[in-house]
Design a protein around this motif. Sequence first.
Motif, PDB file in Angstrom:
ATOM      1  N   GLU A   1      50.864  43.334  36.825  1.00  0.00           N
ATOM      2  CA  GLU A   1      49.967  44.475  36.734  1.00  0.00           C
ATOM      3  C   GLU A   1      48.866  44.100  35.753  1.00  0.00           C
ATOM      4  O   GLU A   1      49.035  44.195  34.549  1.00  0.00           O
ATOM      5  CB  GLU A   1      50.748  45.692  36.248  1.00  0.00           C
TER       6      GLU A   1
ATOM      7  N   ARG B   1      50.726  48.955  45.183  1.00  0.00           N
ATOM      8  CA  ARG B   1      50.155  49.118  43.844  1.00  0.00           C
ATOM      9  C   ARG B   1      51.150  49.744  42.874  1.00  0.00           C
ATOM     10  O   ARG B   1      51.263  49.321  41.727  1.00  0.00           O
ATOM     11  CB  ARG B   1      48.932  50.022  43.902  1.00  0.00           C
TER      12      ARG B   1
ATOM     13  N   ALA C   1      53.691  47.353  41.666  1.00  0.00           N
ATOM     14  CA  ALA C   1      53.217  46.456  40.603  1.00  0.00           C
ATOM     15  C   ALA C   1      53.444  47.109  39.238  1.00  0.00           C
ATOM     16  O   ALA C   1      53.827  46.446  38.271  1.00  0.00           O
ATOM     17  CB  ALA C   1      51.736  46.145  40.806  1.00  0.00           C
TER      18      ALA C   1
ATOM     19  N   VAL D   1      46.521  43.687  47.616  1.00  0.00           N
ATOM     20  CA  VAL D   1      46.853  44.083  46.240  1.00  0.00           C
ATOM     21  C   VAL D   1      47.006  42.839  45.366  1.00  0.00           C
ATOM     22  O   VAL D   1      46.526  42.797  44.230  1.00  0.00           O
ATOM     23  CB  VAL D   1      48.137  44.926  46.205  1.00  0.00           C
TER      24      VAL D   1
ATOM     25  N   THR E   1      43.806  43.214  42.627  1.00  0.00           N
ATOM     26  CA  THR E   1      44.371  44.296  41.827  1.00  0.00           C
ATOM     27  C   THR E   1      43.308  44.983  40.973  1.00  0.00           C
ATOM     28  O   THR E   1      43.207  46.214  40.940  1.00  0.00           O
ATOM     29  CB  THR E   1      45.490  43.769  40.911  1.00  0.00           C
TER      30      THR E   1
ATOM     31  N   THR F   1      41.759  49.034  41.342  1.00  0.00           N
ATOM     32  CA  THR F   1      41.974  50.079  40.358  1.00  0.00           C
ATOM     33  C   THR F   1      40.655  50.649  39.850  1.00  0.00           C
ATOM     34  O   THR F   1      40.528  51.843  39.611  1.00  0.00           O
ATOM     35  CB  THR F   1      42.788  49.556  39.164  1.00  0.00           C
TER      36      THR F   1
END
Lengths: 206, 206, 206
Positions: free
Chosen positions: A203, C24, C27, C78, C82, C86
């Motif tokens: 992440e 997501r 993660a 993703v 990432t 976001t």
Amino acid sequence: MVESTFLFIIEILGTLAFGVSGVRLAAKKHFDWFGAYTLGVITAIGGGTVRDVLLDIPVFWMQTWLYLAVTGVSFLIVLAFTKVLTSDSKSLFMFDAVGLTLFVITGIEKTLAIGYPMWVAIIMGMITGSFGSILRDVLLNEEPLFFRKDIYATACLAGGALYWMTAVFGGPVWLQQSLCVLAILVLRWGALRYGWHLPEMKERTR
Amino acid sequence: MVESTFLFIIEILGTLAFGVSGVRLAAKKHFDWFGAYTLGVITAIGGGTVRDVLLDIPVFWMQTWLYLAVTGVSFLIVLAFTKVLTSDSKSLFMFDAVGLTLFVITGIEKTLAIGYPMWVAIIMGMITGSFGSILRDVLLNEEPLFFRKDIYATACLAGGALYWMTAVFGGPVWLQQSLCVLAILVLRWGALRYGWHLPEMKERTR
Amino acid sequence: MVESTFLFIIEILGTLAFGVSGVRLAAKKHFDWFGAYTLGVITAIGGGTVRDVLLDIPVFWMQTWLYLAVTGVSFLIVLAFTKVLTSDSKSLFMFDAVGLTLFVITGIEKTLAIGYPMWVAIIMGMITGSFGSILRDVLLNEEPLFFRKDIYATACLAGGALYWMTAVFGGPVWLQQSLCVLAILVLRWGALRYGWHLPEMKERTR
């Protein structure tokens, strides 16, 4: 005939082992006896139940009381041998791994038998082997182990893939089954002995 | 005809009571109105839905809008009488227990009607009566009460067993139903009044 | 033909977006790669799977591998983007909202096609659109967002209701679909932009 009797015996052993795993976790949460037995049943037959509902075929444990009786034996075993079961976790692991392989093969062959293609069969093998543990963890109000680094579902898929590849190259059924079993056992053993695992999702953003 | 009308009325009352129990718990978690209604619906019809899917018969609440409408009434009742409902928990208990008995009998008789043996029917009676509360607790992200000391599912099984024994000894249907109802009411009452419960799983090992 | 191809493309886009939302969240919980992919799959196809099981029709994703492949693309997206995903949450919201509308329409039309009345179809539309997220949240061991103030399931129902009313007043299918889409998009947009929400259940008693 000899082979199918053999498979049936192993499937019963698998149910027994999966039931023990469910009942043991119930003891950790101080469930009552009936709750513990039910959790054992759901762990042992949950995967096959999801498979049968998705395939729209009669649910296997409703056709004979044997599966519920075997899980009753699982319950009695945990009640009688809690200490032994925990100290000798290796024998339990073997039980669980052998049960897993058989559940995967059962799932694959039931799905092929009603005419679905191999990729559906491999998924159903994985569901048969691992969705019981998802249901168990959801009912224990814990995050399913399934999603973590333990090569459980992945081992089922790898076994299924070998089963498939062997068929593609014209291998006989016994070789398909043997390679599938071998792949699952080796991967599960490596995961527990050497910590083999898939990469973890990172992440990078929050 | 008179009897089936009677049973239908009680089943609607059971749906109402189960719906109230779901909506009330939603209030504790500050769900919005639609979420609360949905939780009431799932509590009230979840058990029967699991049963119908396992038996592979048409899902009962999709055949008439009555069940969803009745749960709408449950929602309105909670909205209007939250205080009364909480202070008079005895009337609510009776509601719930009566609904439970009826759900168990419905589950048993639907299962026998499509040709399954009695042991499957008893399990389906238990599922009809108690799996709605499992789904409710899972969705509330709490450990299901089902697995704890409350003689809930056990009462359903005991009622089912009496239903069975009465048939074995040649008793008429009304006696089967009455003894089943009586067993569940007595066990539920004893659990709440005197704390009757099954033994708890001990964890002697960690 | 042109229209059904268009619908199919949008459905695939919806699957992609729902898959991204599942992966997501995986993660955030440090799942392994396979766990993350599985969570994406369950988020994307869970609602339709529940619908197909309740309707007792063949489960849609078992008929073609396309859905599982598309969720594989979600996973790769993703993994690769990432950060972008976001920071640009608006494009993701549009993706999700468009997918949602299409899932609702698919759910409604599949249900009508096998002869169920409109009120069942509207519920199935809502289930198709929103039960994937319930399953996702249960597996993440979190309280489902579904039940909270976000006008998600409510938007599905409102869209379904408009679909219905348009039919009652004799409107053509394209108008039914357009108004359904419009209602869901407007409600979802209002919920996120202006915080539109349903009243919350009050707990006046404890």
